[in-house]
Design a protein around this motif. Structure first.
Motif, PDB file in Angstrom:
ATOM      1  N   GLN A 619       0.790  -1.225   0.177  1.00  0.00           N
ATOM      2  CA  GLN A 619      -0.035  -0.072  -0.010  1.00  0.00           C
ATOM      3  C   GLN A 619       0.746   1.267   0.196  1.00  0.00           C
ATOM      4  O   GLN A 619       0.622   2.483  -0.560  1.00  0.00           O
ATOM      5  CB  GLN A 619      -0.986  -0.097   1.204  1.00  0.00           C
ATOM      6  CG  GLN A 619      -1.980  -1.253   1.287  1.00  0.00           C
ATOM      7  CD  GLN A 619      -3.009  -0.809   0.163  1.00  0.00           C
ATOM      8  OE1 GLN A 619      -3.559   0.240  -0.174  1.00  0.00           O
ATOM      9  NE2 GLN A 619      -3.247  -1.985  -0.599  1.00  0.00           N
ATOM     10  N   HIS A 622       2.517   1.570  -3.744  1.00  0.00           N
ATOM     11  CA  HIS A 622       1.659   1.317  -5.008  1.00  0.00           C
ATOM     12  C   HIS A 622       1.283   2.716  -5.755  1.00  0.00           C
ATOM     13  O   HIS A 622       1.752   2.710  -6.905  1.00  0.00           O
ATOM     14  CB  HIS A 622       0.281   0.773  -4.522  1.00  0.00           C
ATOM     15  CG  HIS A 622      -0.668   0.908  -5.666  1.00  0.00           C
ATOM     16  ND1 HIS A 622      -0.431  -0.331  -6.574  1.00  0.00           N
ATOM     17  CD2 HIS A 622      -1.817   1.514  -5.946  1.00  0.00           C
ATOM     18  CE1 HIS A 622      -1.644   0.084  -7.626  1.00  0.00           C
ATOM     19  NE2 HIS A 622      -2.452   0.922  -7.120  1.00  0.00           N
ATOM     20  N   GLU A 623       0.893   3.768  -4.896  1.00  0.00           N
ATOM     21  CA  GLU A 623       0.533   5.020  -5.844  1.00  0.00           C
ATOM     22  C   GLU A 623       2.074   5.670  -6.148  1.00  0.00           C
ATOM     23  O   GLU A 623       2.050   6.208  -7.504  1.00  0.00           O
ATOM     24  CB  GLU A 623      -0.172   5.901  -4.918  1.00  0.00           C
ATOM     25  CG  GLU A 623      -1.418   5.459  -4.390  1.00  0.00           C
ATOM     26  CD  GLU A 623      -2.359   5.289  -5.680  1.00  0.00           C
ATOM     27  OE1 GLU A 623      -2.185   6.265  -6.471  1.00  0.00           O
ATOM     28  OE2 GLU A 623      -3.304   4.460  -5.693  1.00  0.00           O
ATOM     29  N   ASP A 624       3.126   5.520  -5.486  1.00  0.00           N
ATOM     30  CA  ASP A 624       4.347   6.364  -5.780  1.00  0.00           C
ATOM     31  C   ASP A 624       4.877   5.411  -7.214  1.00  0.00           C
ATOM     32  O   ASP A 624       5.266   5.950  -8.280  1.00  0.00           O
ATOM     33  CB  ASP A 624       5.354   6.286  -4.861  1.00  0.00           C
ATOM     34  CG  ASP A 624       4.860   7.105  -3.731  1.00  0.00           C
ATOM     35  OD1 ASP A 624       3.955   8.192  -4.028  1.00  0.00           O
ATOM     36  OD2 ASP A 624       5.618   6.946  -2.575  1.00  0.00           O
ATOM     37  N   ARG A 626       2.897   3.733  -9.507  1.00  0.00           N
ATOM     38  CA  ARG A 626       2.259   3.826 -10.821  1.00  0.00           C
ATOM     39  C   ARG A 626       2.463   5.178 -11.075  1.00  0.00           C
ATOM     40  O   ARG A 626       2.477   5.452 -12.296  1.00  0.00           O
ATOM     41  CB  ARG A 626       0.693   3.640  -9.978  1.00  0.00           C
ATOM     42  CG  ARG A 626       0.509   1.946 -10.060  1.00  0.00           C
ATOM     43  CD  ARG A 626       0.336   1.439 -11.341  1.00  0.00           C
ATOM     44  NE  ARG A 626      -0.250   0.280 -11.375  1.00  0.00           N
ATOM     45  CZ  ARG A 626      -0.365  -0.615 -12.177  1.00  0.00           C
ATOM     46  NH1 ARG A 626      -0.336  -0.274 -13.428  1.00  0.00           N
ATOM     47  NH2 ARG A 626      -0.700  -2.042 -11.774  1.00  0.00           N
ATOM     48  N   GLN A 627       2.756   6.300 -10.130  1.00  0.00           N
ATOM     49  CA  GLN A 627       2.892   7.572 -10.725  1.00  0.00           C
ATOM     50  C   GLN A 627       4.310   7.672 -11.538  1.00  0.00           C
ATOM     51  O   GLN A 627       4.340   8.253 -12.446  1.00  0.00           O
ATOM     52  CB  GLN A 627       3.071   8.519  -9.639  1.00  0.00           C
ATOM     53  CG  GLN A 627       2.985  10.216  -9.986  1.00  0.00           C
ATOM     54  CD  GLN A 627       1.811  10.556 -10.725  1.00  0.00           C
ATOM     55  OE1 GLN A 627       0.815  10.056 -10.612  1.00  0.00           O
ATOM     56  NE2 GLN A 627       2.083  11.476 -11.608  1.00  0.00           N
ATOM     57  N   LYS A 630       3.816   6.240 -14.907  1.00  0.00           N
ATOM     58  CA  LYS A 630       2.973   7.315 -15.597  1.00  0.00           C
ATOM     59  C   LYS A 630       3.825   8.374 -16.102  1.00  0.00           C
ATOM     60  O   LYS A 630       3.640   8.821 -17.190  1.00  0.00           O
ATOM     61  CB  LYS A 630       1.788   7.805 -14.720  1.00  0.00           C
ATOM     62  CG  LYS A 630       0.902   8.741 -15.732  1.00  0.00           C
ATOM     63  CD  LYS A 630      -0.250   9.143 -14.595  1.00  0.00           C
ATOM     64  CE  LYS A 630      -1.139  10.293 -15.519  1.00  0.00           C
ATOM     65  NZ  LYS A 630      -2.299  10.544 -14.430  1.00  0.00           N
ATOM     66  N   ASP A 678       0.920  -5.011 -10.539  1.00  0.00           N
ATOM     67  CA  ASP A 678       2.057  -4.123 -10.459  1.00  0.00           C
ATOM     68  C   ASP A 678       3.361  -4.340 -11.207  1.00  0.00           C
ATOM     69  O   ASP A 678       3.983  -3.778 -11.980  1.00  0.00           O
ATOM     70  CB  ASP A 678       2.349  -3.586  -9.439  1.00  0.00           C
ATOM     71  CG  ASP A 678       1.305  -2.215  -8.806  1.00  0.00           C
ATOM     72  OD1 ASP A 678       0.327  -1.986  -9.600  1.00  0.00           O
ATOM     73  OD2 ASP A 678       1.583  -1.572  -7.636  1.00  0.00           O
TER      74      ASP A 678
END
Length: 694
Positions: A619, A622-624, A626-627, A630, A678
Motif C-alpha cells: 500500500q 503502490h501509488e508512487d 504507478r505515478q 505514468k 503492478d
C-alpha cells in the motif's frame, strides 16, 4: 607442376544483380566442397564478370591425407556367444570396416569391454576427386532461371564453356554437353578465344584479352578513373555505391567517359535528372565543387578508350531524349490544380477489396486527425496535418511520378510548393513515405510523422483485415517495413501513444466503413501479434537479449519508446548481483498469483504480522510506483518495486499461502495478485533468465 586449381564457368551475360550473390555462393560452396572431400588447400579467390564465374584454389595437395583410425563396435558380451564364438554382430562389424574377425581386439570403456579394430584409409588422388566439382556449379542458385535449347537444366543463363585445371592438367567433367578444357574467351569485341596454359596464368591471360576478372580490381579501376576525371575537370561526382557495384558487374574492361546535356534541362528538378541518369542510364551525375548539379554526366564503357567521343555522342543522344521527356512531364504536371489531380484518385484502384486511392486518402485524413488530437496538436497545426493527409497522394497521378516511380513524395513536395501549399504541408507530403527503406531516416516534422503513421497503419490494418499477412520471405506490400517505420517514428518523437490503441482505432474504422474483413477477433489477434513480433525484432536488432524482449512484451507493446526503455533498464539490472534477490521475490509472487481467482484483500483475515507488513509495504509503494510509471521514471518505478523484496521473502518464510482454509487462502492469493499486476505493468520478470548472469 603447379598446385593451383582453377574452375571457370562461361555463360551468356548475367544480370548485374545476380553476380555478387553468385560469386559469394561459389566461394563458400568451394570451401565447403574441399572440406567435405578432405583436400587440404591454401587460399580461395573468386572472379566474376558478366560472362564468367570462376574460382582459383592455391596450394592444393595432390591427394587426400591417409587416415588411420580406431573403430568401435559392439560390447564384448554381444560380440561373443556363451561358447566364446564370434556372433553375427561381431562378424558383421568387422566386415563393415573392411576387416576380419582376426583383427578384432577388446578395449575397456567406463568399465565395459567393446570390440575395436584399427583401419587404414588411403587418401584418394585429388585429380580424381576434382571431377566431381561440377556439383558445385550445379548447386548455385539464382533469383531467376531459364532453359535453353532442348536442355533439362534450369540455370541463370546458358553455359557456353568451362575450364577445369589442376596446374596444367585438365580436370574432365561435363555439364549439359559442355566439356571442361583449358580454353576461355576474352572480351566479346576486343578479345578472342584463348588458352589458359596453367591455372596460375588465368588472370594475366584474360588481361591480354581485355578482361579484368577480379571484381575488386575492376571496381578500383573504375573509381581511379572517376577520381582522375574529377581532378581534371574540377568536378564532384555523385559516386553512389549501389550504382558503382552495378556498373562494375556490367563491364569486363572498364573505360570511363563523360558527356554533356543542354543547360535548359537544369530547370527540371534535379531529383528527376539524377534519377534519369542513375536509374535509367547508369550514369554518374556531376556536381560543381560547391555542390550544384552541372550539365554533364559520366558513364563507364565496356571497352577501351578508342572512339570515346563517338561513344559519348551516342550516349548524349539517348540521355537527351530521356531528359526531354522529364522536361515535358514537369511542364505538363504544373497545369491544372491539385484538386483536379485529386479527383483522378477516385479512378485508381488501391486494392480491389479496399477501394480506390481516394478511399484510402479519406481514411488517412481521419486517422491523421485522431492522432493529432491524441498528441495535443493545436488547431492550426491540426488543420495543416489534415491538409497534408488530404493531398499526400496527389502526385501519383502526375506524369513525372508515373515515369519515375522513385520520385513519389519528392515531386509531391515540389509541386505542392508550386501550387501554393503551406511549406509544412509540402514537406509532409514527401516525409510521409519515410522511412523509404530499412534503417532509413524517419520523418522529422510532426505533421509528416502523423501522416506517415496514418498511411502505414491503414495499409497494414487493411491488408491483414482481408487476409494479406506476410509469410516467410513473402511480403508484397512491405508490411513489415512499414510496421518498423511506425515504431521508429514513435520512438523518434517520444510520443506516448500505445501501439495497440493505434491498431484498434484503425481496425474500428474498417468496421464503421463496412469494409470487407475477416472475423473481428481473429483480425484483432493477428494485428496485435504482427506488431508484437515487429517490436521484438526491432529491439533485438538494437542489441536487447531475447528473454528481456519477451519479458517487456508479455502484456503487449504499449507505449513503444517506454517499453524499449524498460528493456534497456532490465538489461542493466540483470548484470547487477544485488538485484537477484528482488527478482526471486517478485518471481515467487508471479508464480503463485496465477492461482488467484481475484485480487480482493480483506486485512481482517490476516493471521500473522508478516502478512500485514507485506500488505502495508505494498500500500505504501503502490501509488508512487504507478505515478513513476505514468511519468516514465522507470528507474524510480523499479526501485519502488524493489522495496517489496524483503517483506515478500519474510512473508513466504512465515506464511503458508495454500492453506486449507479457503477464505484465508483466497485472501493471501488476492494480495499476491495485486502485487503481480503492478509487476506485470513493468514486465514479466519470470521470462528473464537472470541466473545465467551470475
Amino acid at each position: 607442376m603447379s598446385n593451383t586449381v582453377l574452375f571457370e564457368l562461361g555463360v551468356e551475360e548475367l544480370p548485374a544483380r545476380f553476380i555478387n550473390d553468385a560469386l559469394d555462393q561459389l566461394q563458400e560452396k568451394t570451401a565447403q566442397w574441399f572440406k567435405d572431400n578432405r583436400i587440404p588447400y591454401g587460399d580461395i579467390t573468386g572472379f566474376a564478370t558478366p560472362r564468367r564465374l570462376a574460382v582459383k584454389i592455391t596450394n592444393v595437395e595432390e591427394k587426400q591425407p591417409d587416415i588411420e583410425e580406431e573403430a568401435k563396435g559392439p560390447a564384448k558380451k554381444i560380440a561373443l556367444d556363451e561358447e566364446g564364438n564370434w556372433t553375427k554382430a561381431a562378424i558383421g562389424f568387422s566386415k563393415g570396416q573392411g576387416k576380419d574377425v582376426d583383427d578384432i581386439y577388446f578395449k575397456e570403456i567406463k568399465g565395459t569391454e567393446y570390440v575395436h579394430v584399427n583401419k587404414f584409409i588411403e587418401g584418394e588422388q585429388t585429380t580424381k576427386l576434382l571431377q566431381n566439382f561440377r556439383d558445385v556449379f550445379l548447386s548455385l542458385t539464382f533469383p531467376k532461371n531459364m532453359r535453353w535449347g532442348n536442355r533439362d537444366l534450369r540455370y541463370a543463363r546458358p553455359i557456353r564453356w568451362m575450364i577445369g585445371l589442376f596446374g596444367e592438367e585438365v580436370i574432365p567433367f561435363t555439364i549439359e554437353g559442355v566439356e571442361t578444357g583449358n580454353t576461355t574467351y576474352g572480351h566479346r569485341f576486343l578479345g578472342s578465344k584463348t588458352t589458359v596454359a596453367e591455372a596460375d596464368a588465368y588472370e594475366p591471360t584474360l588481361n591480354e584479352q581485355y578482361v579484368m576478372a577480379s571484381v575488386e580490381e575492376r571496381k578500383a579501376e573504375i573509381v581511379d578513373q572517376l577520381k582522375k576525371l574529377e581532378r581534371e575537370n574540377e568536378w564532384k561526382l555523385i559516386i553512389d555505391e549501389e550504382l558503382l557495384n552495378e556498373v562494375t558487374h556490367l563491364v569486363e574492361y572498364p573505360t570511363v567517359f563523360s558527356g554533356t546535356f543542354s543547360e535548359e534541362f537544369l530547370e527540371v528538378p534535379e531529383e528527376a535528372l539524377v534519377t534519369s541518369m542513375k536509374e535509367h542510364q547508369r550514369y554518374f551525375p556531376v556536381r560543381s565543387l560547391n555542390g550544384e548539379l552541372k550539365p554533364h554526366f559520366v558513364g563507364v564503357r565496356n571497352g577501351d578508350d578508342k572512339h570515346l567521343e563517338t561513344v559519348a555522342k551516342g550516349n548524349e543522344k539517348v540521355l537527351k531524349a530521356r531528359l526531354k521527356d522529364a522536361q515535358f512531364f514537369y511542364e505538363e504536371d504544373q497545369k491544372g490544380s491539385i484538386d483536379e489531380k485529386m479527383k483522378k484518385l477516385s479512378r485508381m484502384v488501391y486494392q480491389e477489396e479496399l477501394g480506390t486511392l481516394a478511399d484510402k486518402v479519406q481514411r488517412i485524413v481521419a486517422i491523421t486527425g485522431k492522432l493529432g488530437e491524441w498528441i495535443g496538436l493545436e488547431e492550426t497545426q491540426l488543420q495543416k496535418a489534415k491538409r497534408a493527409a488530404e493531398i499526400c497522394k496527389f502526385d501519383l497521378v502526375t506524369q513525372m511520378v508515373d515515369e519515375f516511380t522513385e520520385l513519389q513524395g519528392t515531386m509531391g513536395e515540389k509541386y505542392a510548393r508550386i501550387f501554393g501549399e503551406d511549406e509544412e504541408v509540402a514537406v509532409a507530403i514527401n516525409e510521409h513515405y519515410m522511412p523509404r527503406q530499412a534503417n532509413g531516416p524517419v520523418p522529422s516534422s510532426t505533421i509528416g510523422s502523423l501522416v506517415s503513421i496514418a498511411d502505414k497503419l491503414d495499409t497494414i490494418v487493411g491488408s491483414i483485415s482481408i487476409g494479406i499477412i506476410p509469410t516467410g520471405s513473402q511480403d508484397p506490400y512491405g508490411l513489415r517495413r512499414q510496421a518498423l517505420g511506425i515504431l521508429q517514428t514513435l520512438t523518434a518523437h517520444g510520443w506516448s501513444l500505445p501501439v495497440e490503441q493505434l491498431i484498434d482505432l484503425v481496425h474500428q474504422f474498417y468496421y464503421e466503413l463496412d469494409l470487407p474483413t475477416r472475423d473481428e477477433k481473429e483480425v484483432h489477434n493477428d494485428l496485435h501479434e504482427f506488431f508484437r513480433v515487429r517490436a521484438a525484432y526491432l529491439m533485438k536488432e538494437e542489441g536487447v537479449a531475447s528473454d528481456v524482449v519477451e519479458a517487456v512484451l508479455a502484456r503487449g507493446i504499449g507505449v513503444y519508446p517506454t517499453t524499449k526503455e524498460k528493456a534497456v533498464l532490465l538489461v542493466e539490472k540483470r548484470q547487477d548481483p544485488s538485484f537477484k534477490s528482488v527478482h526471486e521475490a517478485l518471481g515467487r509472487v508471479l508464480n503463485l498469483a496465477k492461482k488467484a481467482d481475484a485480487a480482493d484483500v480483506d486485512p481482517s483475515l490476516f493471521e500473522n504480522e508478516q502478512e500485514r507488513q507485506l500488505y502495508d509495504a505494498y500500500q505504501h509503494i503502490h501509488e508512487d510506483y504507478r505515478q513513476a510509471l505514468k511519468e516514465n521514471q522507470l528507474d524510480l518505478a523499479l526501485n519502488q518495486l524493489s522495496k517489496l523484496a524483503s517483506p515478500i521473502h519474510t512473508f513466504f518464510d512465515a506464511t503458508m499461502v495454500m492453506t486449507e482454509d479457503a477464505s484465508i487462502r483466497r485472501n493471501r492469493l488476492g494480495l499476491l495478485k495485486q502485487i503481480s499486476e503492478d509487476v506485470y505493468a513493468f514486465a514479466d520478470l519470470n521470462a528473464i533468465e537472470w541466473k545465467q548472469q551470475f
